[in-house]
Enzyme design. Structure first.
Site, short mmCIF file in Angstrom:
data_model
loop_
_atom_site.label_atom_id
_atom_site.label_comp_id
_atom_site.label_asym_id
_atom_site.label_seq_id
_atom_site.Cartn_x
_atom_site.Cartn_y
_atom_site.Cartn_z
N ASP A 128 0.70 -36.14 -7.48
CA ASP A 128 -0.31 -36.66 -6.32
C ASP A 128 0.84 -37.63 -5.57
OD1 ASP A 128 -0.82 -37.92 -8.67
OD2 ASP A 128 -2.50 -38.68 -7.70
N HIS A 138 3.84 -29.53 -11.77
CA HIS A 138 2.88 -29.78 -10.75
C HIS A 138 3.54 -30.86 -9.92
CE1 HIS A 138 -1.14 -29.84 -8.90
NE2 HIS A 138 -1.02 -31.14 -8.76
N ASP A 144 4.17 -23.32 -18.04
CA ASP A 144 5.15 -23.91 -16.61
C ASP A 144 4.98 -23.14 -15.37
OD1 ASP A 144 7.10 -24.91 -15.62
OD2 ASP A 144 8.97 -23.36 -16.12
N GLU A 162 2.17 -31.43 -14.89
CA GLU A 162 2.31 -32.59 -14.09
C GLU A 162 3.45 -33.31 -14.39
OE1 GLU A 162 -1.19 -34.01 -12.30
OE2 GLU A 162 -0.41 -35.51 -11.01
O1 9MR Z 1 -2.77 -32.76 -8.26
C1 9MR Z 1 -3.41 -33.26 -8.20
C2 9MR Z 1 -3.08 -33.94 -9.82
O2 9MR Z 1 -1.96 -35.04 -9.57
C3 9MR Z 1 -3.91 -34.56 -10.77
O3 9MR Z 1 -3.31 -34.91 -11.80
C4 9MR Z 1 -5.43 -33.45 -11.49
C5 9MR Z 1 -6.35 -34.38 -11.60
O4 9MR Z 1 -7.47 -35.33 -10.88
O5 9MR Z 1 -5.71 -32.73 -9.77
C6 9MR Z 1 -5.04 -32.52 -8.87
O6 9MR Z 1 -5.34 -32.12 -7.69
C7 9MR Z 1 -6.21 -31.21 -7.71
C8 9MR Z 1 -7.71 -31.31 -7.38
O7 9MR Z 1 -8.26 -31.89 -8.69
C9 9MR Z 1 -8.47 -30.09 -7.95
N1 9MR Z 1 -8.00 -28.88 -6.21
C10 9MR Z 1 -6.86 -29.20 -6.41
C11 9MR Z 1 -5.83 -29.95 -7.02
C12 9MR Z 1 -4.38 -29.35 -6.65
O8 9MR Z 1 -3.59 -28.84 -7.88
O1 9MR Z 2 -3.15 -39.68 -17.61
C1 9MR Z 2 -4.02 -39.27 -17.16
C2 9MR Z 2 -5.00 -38.34 -18.60
O2 9MR Z 2 -4.85 -39.89 -18.93
C3 9MR Z 2 -5.95 -38.37 -18.07
O3 9MR Z 2 -7.23 -37.67 -19.34
C4 9MR Z 2 -5.76 -37.70 -16.35
C5 9MR Z 2 -7.93 -37.39 -15.91
O4 9MR Z 2 -8.92 -38.74 -15.86
O5 9MR Z 2 -5.53 -38.67 -15.95
C6 9MR Z 2 -4.36 -38.33 -15.84
O6 9MR Z 2 -3.66 -39.09 -14.79
C7 9MR Z 2 -3.64 -38.77 -13.71
C8 9MR Z 2 -4.19 -39.29 -12.75
O7 9MR Z 2 -5.03 -39.41 -12.74
C9 9MR Z 2 -4.12 -39.03 -11.03
N1 9MR Z 2 -2.51 -38.88 -10.93
C10 9MR Z 2 -2.06 -37.71 -11.76
C11 9MR Z 2 -2.30 -38.66 -12.85
C12 9MR Z 2 -1.01 -37.20 -14.10
O8 9MR Z 2 -2.03 -36.51 -14.71
#
Ligand code: 9MR
Ligand code: 9MR
Ligand code: CA
Length: 593
Positions: A202, A514, A562, A571
């Site tokens: 993100d 991701h 993957d 991610e």
């Molecule tokens: O892209 C987002 C990612 O960085 C986060 O780790 C993840 C969990 O918070 O969420 C991703 O965004 C998703 C969102 O939570 C739900 N709708 C789809 C988004 C893209 O996969």
């Molecule tokens: O790395 C984070 C992980 O420990 C948590 O369980 C998760 C859900 O809260 O979020 C991860 O961090 C995400 C962050 O919230 C948004 N950017 C992407 C990060 C990696 O997925």
């Protein structure tokens, strides 16, 4: 199901024994194409190893899954006969994969070259090098990836080749969200905080996660300065007389400084959209940006990193005039704010959906900030604060940063009073000893336990390695270096999935991480040098993956896809890439003879 597989194994075993009898293995370079196991993945009967190979003097282990000890040989890739032979250890069940595995020790192989392992009855292994620079390119690429994910600047073709892209998220007009309001900056105030790195797949920027990430890069430099001096990454600042790792860290530090409220030293928790951007390139993502929340955790992580940076950049005062002093003042102001607001926990506001990085256990953040401020200032009251908050060290992650304080104290132990010195050495030593024991007892020779397979498990593996390397630095015991090597091996392919989890570094690497730029740039390979989060049986992305991809297994070490839907297993994130930089650089640098 089990029968045909056993049948194949037996016939392949017979075939190989025959070949061994005929002494013909050297002539059998192409025979794996007919092998019944060719093309299968994540099954017993494959030789798994670090796909980047090994340094000449290092420990070299391969793993064979299956229930029998087997004979193996190592031969030159281009033919020319057997250079090593042996038998695997007795197999044992590895709990994270719920399958048996055995070790083939290739350690006697020290001559540079390219080799393959052949195990009785199995297809030959991937070819692998023994090379004095086995991890140099990885160390550089994992660090260079931070340039490729810079926010608020174009990524230039001269530095990024096909991964060049336009600037996104200038962050010069960021609105103070109601959750972040202060008397000097009420809700709706517009402020500027450009730069920094995108957190992950993100495009948001989070102080808590930036804290451990930036510290890990600074620690890599502080612990191995000779390795980083003169390493040219090909970033805009290369050649400026400052090690590129410090130029890169500065890109984020400058942004972090703008995350502090100048009125009272409080620190914004994150700079973010209200909702995640679509899967578009950075310049196409133009939603309004906000400063959201002011939290104790953000203030303390900020204080710790600024104190560390003030110490590290002091030797580059000429290139960063006034910055060490500015960072020290910023660290002290954030510390004071945290003393006055010890329990301002981050609570996600109703209208905000992006990452939370919420943490309500803050003794570790207090201890870490106190440790770094003590090392910077020598002021005893910080050491007292450290003693009040410090707990036993554990493997660090974004929410548990206590070990970072212990590690910094241990690294500067000559400056500590005797009692603190002993405590720091003991804490680092005990944690590393526990990890080394776990590694020794594991059929895969890795420290990871089932509970370590969380969101970002590959970073758990690398942070375990980072801790092991601290003990190696303190005690120069080879077992710690070997155990750290094993963790790196795991991430680079010695795992039951047979995947090297770093984009573009290995023979089978993630192609669909991701990561918005990798998904949206129209280029087949993903942005290089990025670590995939790794197996995570939590599968919190199941709803978002529904209909597009599915996990083939819920077993901890196998729960990975993957596919770009899989933010919970595939991610990328800055706090995962930073220990990859640390560990690959350290192991390359420490190369045993
Ligand atoms: O892209 C987002 C990612 O960085 C986060 O780790 C993840 C969990 O918070 O969420 C991703 O965004 C998703 C969102 O939570 C739900 N709708 C789809 C988004 C893209 O996969
Ligand atoms: O790395 C984070 C992980 O420990 C948590 O369980 C998760 C859900 O809260 O979020 C991860 O961090 C995400 C962050 O919230 C948004 N950017 C992407 C990060 C990696 O997925
Ligand atoms: Ca914490």
């Amino acid at each position: 199901m089990a029968l045909p597989r056993a049948g194949h194994a037996v016939s392949a075993g017979l075939a190989a024994r025959l070949l061994l009898l005929l002494g013909g293995i050297g002539a059998c370079v192409a025979c794996h194409t007919q092998d019944p196991f060719a093309g299968t993945t994540a099954q017993a009967g494959q030789v798994r190893m670090n796909q980047l190979g090994f340094l000449p003097g290092a420990q070299k282990l391969a793993v064979v899954e299956g229930d029998r000890a087997l004979a193996f040989v190592v031969e030159r890739e281009e033919g020319g006969g057997v250079v090593l032979s042996g038998t695997t250890t007795a197999p044992a069940v590895w709990k994270p994969a719920r399958r048996e595995a055995a070790i083939a020790d290739l350690g006697a192989l020290t001559a540079p070259g390219r080799y393959r392992v052949r195990v009785e009855g199995l297809p030959p292994s991937d070819p692998f090098p023994v090379d004095a620079q086995a991890y140099s390119a990885l160390a550089d690429a994992s660090l260079k990836s931070f340039y490729l994910i810079r926010s608020g600047t174009p990524v230039e073709a001269a530095h990024a080749g096909q991964f060049a892209r336009a600037a996104g998220h200038p962050d010069e007009t960021v609105e103070i969200h109601a959750s972040a309001a202060s008397p000097g900056r009420p809700a709706g105030t517009v402020v500027s905080a450009p730069g920094g790195w995108y957190d992950a797949g993100d495009y948001n920027k989070y102080v808590v996660n930036s804290g451990i990430t930036t510290w890990t890069l600074l620690a890599a430099y502080e612990h191995f300065p000779e390795f980083f001096r003169g390493r040219e990454l090909g970033i805009p600042e290369s050649g400026d007389g400052v090690p590129d790792i410090l130029d890169e860290a500065w890109w984020n530090l400058r942004w972090m400084l703008a995350m502090q409220d100048p009125g009272d030293g409080g620190v914004y928790h994150k700079l973010t959209n209200l909702r995640f951007d679509g899967m578009v390139m950075p310049d196409q993502a133009v939603k309004r940006r906000y400063m959201v929340g002011r939290s104790t955790a953000a203030a303390l992580d900020f204080a710790a990193v600024m104190a560390t940076a003030s110490r590290v950049y002091a030797s580059y005062e000429a290139q960063f005039p006034g910055e060490p002093a500015r960072m020290r003042a910023a660290a002290e102001a954030a510390w004071r704010w945290a003393q006055a607001h010890p329990d301002s926990f981050y609570r996600q506001p109703q209208d905000v959906r992006t990452g939370a990085y919420g943490d309500e256990k803050l003794d570790d953040e207090f201890a870490w900030a106190a440790a770094e401020l003590y090392l910077l200032t020598g002021d005893a009251h910080y050491l007292e604060a450290f003693a009040r908050h410090a707990r036993d060290a554990d493997v660090p992650n974004w929410a548990d940063v206590g070990a970072l304080g212990w590690i910094s104290l241990a690294a500067h132990r000559q400056r500590l009073p005797a009692a603190s010195r002993d405590a720091a050495e003991r804490q680092v030593g005990q944690l590393a000893a526990r990890l080394a024991a776990q590694s020794r007892e594991s059929p895969w020779r890795v420290a990871m336990q089932p509970r370590d397979f969380v969101w970002g498990s590959n970073a758990v593996a690398l942070n375990q390695a980072m801790v092991l390397l601290q003990a190696y630095r303190l005690e120069r015991e080879r077992t710690y270096l070997d155990a750290a090597q094993s963790q790196l091996d795991y991430v680079l392919g010695r795992n039951p999935l047979g995947v090297s989890f770093v984009t573009s570094h290995g023979l089978r690497t993630p192609m669909h991480i991701h990561h918005r730029p990798s998904q949206a740039d129209g280029i087949a390979p993903p942005v290089p040098g990025l670590l995939s989060g790794g197996p995570n049986p939590g599968q919190q992305d199941r709803a978002d993956c529904k209909g597009v991809a599915h996990y083939r297994s819920a077993v901890p070490a196998l729960s990975w896809i993957d596919h770009d839907c899989s933010y919970a297993s595939n991610e990328t994130a800055i706090n995962w890439n930073a220990p990859l930089v640390y560990v690959s650089s350290a192991i390359q640098y420490l190369a045993p003879l």
